[in-house]
Design a protein around this motif. Structure first.
Motif, mmCIF file in Angstrom:
data_model
loop_
_atom_site.group_PDB
_atom_site.id
_atom_site.type_symbol
_atom_site.label_atom_id
_atom_site.label_comp_id
_atom_site.label_asym_id
_atom_site.label_seq_id
_atom_site.Cartn_x
_atom_site.Cartn_y
_atom_site.Cartn_z
ATOM 1 N N GLY A 199 0.790 -1.235 0.000
ATOM 2 C CA GLY A 199 0.000 0.000 0.000
ATOM 3 C C GLY A 199 0.813 1.271 0.000
ATOM 4 N N ALA A 200 2.141 1.143 -0.059
ATOM 5 C CA ALA A 200 2.978 2.340 0.032
ATOM 6 C C ALA A 200 2.766 3.264 -1.149
ATOM 7 N N HIS A 201 2.403 2.677 -2.300
ATOM 8 C CA HIS A 201 2.229 3.519 -3.494
ATOM 9 C C HIS A 201 0.755 3.773 -3.802
ATOM 10 N N SER A 202 -0.103 3.349 -2.902
ATOM 11 C CA SER A 202 -1.533 3.587 -3.100
ATOM 12 C C SER A 202 -1.903 4.964 -2.582
ATOM 13 N N THR A 203 -2.633 5.709 -3.375
ATOM 14 C CA THR A 203 -3.001 7.057 -2.949
ATOM 15 C C THR A 203 -4.027 7.035 -1.833
ATOM 16 N N GLY A 204 -4.870 6.001 -1.827
ATOM 17 C CA GLY A 204 -5.871 5.900 -0.762
ATOM 18 C C GLY A 204 -6.891 7.013 -0.865
ATOM 19 N N ARG A 205 -7.734 7.101 0.143
ATOM 20 C CA ARG A 205 -8.757 8.134 0.178
ATOM 21 C C ARG A 205 -8.564 8.989 1.420
ATOM 22 N N PHE A 206 -8.243 10.224 1.196
ATOM 23 C CA PHE A 206 -8.000 11.147 2.297
ATOM 24 C C PHE A 206 -9.250 11.295 3.160
ATOM 25 N N THR A 207 -10.396 11.483 2.524
ATOM 26 C CA THR A 207 -11.649 11.660 3.261
ATOM 27 C C THR A 207 -11.971 10.443 4.113
ATOM 28 N N THR A 208 -11.737 9.252 3.561
ATOM 29 C CA THR A 208 -11.999 8.020 4.302
ATOM 30 C C THR A 208 -11.152 7.948 5.564
ATOM 31 N N ASP A 209 -9.879 8.317 5.437
ATOM 32 C CA ASP A 209 -9.006 8.257 6.611
ATOM 33 C C ASP A 209 -9.349 9.328 7.636
ATOM 34 N N VAL A 210 -9.788 10.483 7.194
ATOM 35 C CA VAL A 210 -10.217 11.524 8.139
ATOM 36 C C VAL A 210 -11.442 11.054 8.911
ATOM 37 N N ILE A 211 -12.381 10.439 8.192
ATOM 38 C CA ILE A 211 -13.576 9.896 8.861
ATOM 39 C C ILE A 211 -13.180 8.801 9.847
ATOM 40 N N ALA A 212 -12.223 7.950 9.439
ATOM 41 C CA ALA A 212 -11.739 6.894 10.335
ATOM 42 C C ALA A 212 -11.055 7.497 11.560
ATOM 43 N N LEU A 213 -10.294 8.571 11.347
ATOM 44 C CA LEU A 213 -9.624 9.267 12.451
ATOM 45 C C LEU A 213 -10.640 9.747 13.480
ATOM 46 N N ILE A 214 -11.684 10.418 13.007
ATOM 47 C CA ILE A 214 -12.708 10.942 13.911
ATOM 48 C C ILE A 214 -13.458 9.807 14.601
ATOM 49 N N THR A 215 -13.829 8.790 13.825
ATOM 50 C CA THR A 215 -14.636 7.691 14.364
ATOM 51 C C THR A 215 -13.882 6.886 15.404
ATOM 52 N N LEU A 216 -12.656 6.459 15.071
ATOM 53 C CA LEU A 216 -11.878 5.646 16.000
ATOM 54 C C LEU A 216 -11.504 6.426 17.263
ATOM 55 N N SER A 217 -11.131 7.690 17.090
ATOM 56 C CA SER A 217 -10.796 8.522 18.253
ATOM 57 C C SER A 217 -12.010 8.687 19.159
ATOM 58 N N SER A 218 -13.154 8.964 18.550
ATOM 59 C CA SER A 218 -14.375 9.195 19.321
ATOM 60 C C SER A 218 -14.823 7.945 20.063
ATOM 61 N N LEU A 219 -14.851 6.815 19.355
ATOM 62 C CA LEU A 219 -15.291 5.563 19.978
ATOM 63 C C LEU A 219 -14.313 5.116 21.055
ATOM 64 N N GLY A 220 -13.011 5.266 20.789
ATOM 65 C CA GLY A 220 -12.010 4.911 21.794
ATOM 66 C C GLY A 220 -12.153 5.749 23.044
ATOM 67 N N TYR A 221 -12.323 7.055 22.844
ATOM 68 C CA TYR A 221 -12.507 7.954 23.988
ATOM 69 C C TYR A 221 -13.786 7.609 24.745
ATOM 70 N N PHE A 222 -14.864 7.386 24.012
ATOM 71 C CA PHE A 222 -16.157 7.086 24.633
ATOM 72 C C PHE A 222 -16.099 5.809 25.473
ATOM 73 N N MET A 223 -15.532 4.747 24.920
ATOM 74 C CA MET A 223 -15.525 3.452 25.622
ATOM 75 C C MET A 223 -14.620 3.477 26.852
ATOM 76 N N PHE A 224 -13.435 4.035 26.703
ATOM 77 C CA PHE A 224 -12.529 4.073 27.844
ATOM 78 C C PHE A 224 -13.017 5.049 28.912
ATOM 79 N N HIS A 225 -13.624 6.159 28.482
ATOM 80 C CA HIS A 225 -14.154 7.111 29.456
ATOM 81 C C HIS A 225 -15.330 6.513 30.209
ATOM 82 N N ALA A 226 -16.114 5.664 29.539
ATOM 83 C CA ALA A 226 -17.254 5.028 30.195
ATOM 84 C C ALA A 226 -16.799 4.131 31.341
ATOM 85 N N PHE A 227 -15.646 3.476 31.183
ATOM 86 C CA PHE A 227 -15.143 2.570 32.217
ATOM 87 C C PHE A 227 -14.215 3.257 33.217
ATOM 88 N N PHE A 228 -13.392 4.186 32.736
ATOM 89 C CA PHE A 228 -12.340 4.744 33.585
ATOM 90 C C PHE A 228 -12.499 6.236 33.860
#
Length: 403
Positions: A199-228
């Motif tokens: 995948g080093a030469h794959s351009t990928g999708r910038f928008t997809t990764d930004v959405i993944a950034l927001i989603t994973l950060s949000s869900l990670g924060y939400f789940m860990f904050h719920a417990f800790f």
């Protein structure tokens, strides 16, 4: 302490040699100044009395707004910048050299800060909380013992007291070091199983990764904050706020991918970045109002919405900062070279200087807390840079004498 030009926070050797990415150095220096502003504001916040190092009796809601707004984004952006320059740093040397470089540039300053700078903060806490019966040396020895021993509770709620053993602001250095170690191990494993260039030469999708950034950060924060909630993980060599560990890691990885995919060109979508910055500031005020409401509610849905809003804003600030830096602050001047080359050392020493000036102004009841906050920030920033410049001059003189 190492000069910022060799700091592993951004691997800014690459930055300084390439004018096209020099704006990263300017962003990093700006973030360091904002960290100073955050720490200056906490003494005057209405919500930090129980846990902050030094609380001034005079309070202002303005400090709450400043601290709350800056807390959203600062460290995540620093982890992104560190991630962005990880690959070019790693590919220039062997894995062993990479490890030694990170030990020297991160863990050595971290250790020196824990041993030499943090005892001052510990003694200020004891002095300001009526525990001045022990000497400076005695408090320092107790701090060193806490550093060496294994804590019975490695998960700690620090919102009730300032007396917990802490790395204070240099927790960032040790955690970043372990992120680099994780990257190095992953890179070595992927090389062995021939995934290194996948995948080093794959351009990928910038928008997809930004959405993944927001989603994973949000869900990670939400789940860990719920417990800790806002509790910390604490051992001698690493400390971090548990609810934020996933966002920090995701922003670090997003930095790596941004370099690998060449995504800096994609942020040109912000045609008017200054307007976008003001818009983000407006939404931040809405976020802080929402936080006050969510904090008094036990609704899971509201907490999830709050988590998404938090990391949507954090990502928004990251992209806007990158665009503003890319568009307006990619030129080298004598002034910003001084700022960027010394920002790492300023980060290391600034908290001691901030607390010192907060202590000096604490007894001046005739000053408004808003003015105190501005004065502490101004004196801290100016003094910290003077100290680092003086330190560099001494180092250069010693180096010339040896040469």
């Amino acid at each position: 302490m190492n000069r910022i030009s060799t700091s592993a926070i951004t691997n800014s050797v690459t930055v300084e040699k390439n004018d096209g990415t020099f704006f990263f150095s300017n962003i990093r220096a700006t973030i360091v100044l904002l960290v100073i502003f955050l720490h200056s504001a906490l003494a005057y916040s209405t919500v930090s009395d129980r846990w902050w190092i030094l609380a001034d009796p005079q309070k202002t809601v303005m400090a709450d707004i400043i601290a709350g707004a800056l807390d959203i984004m600062l460290m995540s952006i620093l982890f992104f910048i560190a991630g962005y320059f990880t690959l070019p740093s790693y590919t220039k040397c062997s894995s062993y050299q990479f490890l030694i470089k990170k030990l020297k540039n991160l863990m050595l300053p971290w250790l020196m800060s824990v041993l030499l700078l943090n005892p001052f903060l510990v003694n200020v806490i004891h002095y300001c909380n009526g525990n001045s019966n022990r000497s400076f040396l005695a408090n320092t020895i107790v701090y060193y013992r806490n550093f060496l021993r294994v804590h019975l509770k490695i998960i700690q709620d620090r919102s009730e007291s300032p007396f917990f053993f802490s790395h204070y602001h240099v927790w960032f250095l040790s955690l970043l070091f372990f992120f680099f170690i994780g990257f190095m191990v992953f890179r070595m494993i992927s090389t062995r199983i021939k995934l290194r260039n996948m995948g080093a030469h794959s351009t990928g999708r910038f928008t997809t990764d930004v959405i993944a950034l927001i989603t994973l950060s949000s869900l990670g924060y939400f789940m860990f904050h719920a417990f800790f909630e806002d509790k910390w993980f604490v051992v001698s060599v690493v400390q971090f706020q548990i609810s934020r560990i996933v966002p920090y890691l995701v922003f670090f990885i997003f930095g790596i991918r941004s370099y690998e995919k060449g995504w800096l060109n994609k942020i040109s979508c912000f045609r008017f970045p200054i307007i976008s910055l003001f818009s983000a500031t407006g939404f931040t005020l809405m976020y802080l109002t929402f936080y006050a409401y969510v904090n008094s509610s036990k609704s899971i849905v509201l907490c999830l919405m709050f988590s998404f809003l938090r990391y949507l804003l954090c990502t928004w600030y990251l992209l806007v900062f990158l665009r503003i830096g890319q568009k307006y602050f990619c030129r080298k001047t004598k002034f910003n070279i001084i700022l960027t080359r010394n920002s790492f050392n300023v980060y290391i020493i600034h908290l001691n200087v901030t607390i010192l000036f907060t202590l000096i102004f604490k007894g001046e009841a005739w000053l408004a807390p808003e003015l105190k906050m501005i004065l502490v920030f101004t004196f801290t920033a100016f003094s910290s840079y003077l100290i680092t410049l003086f330190y560099d001059k001494i180092r250069n003189v010693k180096y010339l004498k040896k040469a």
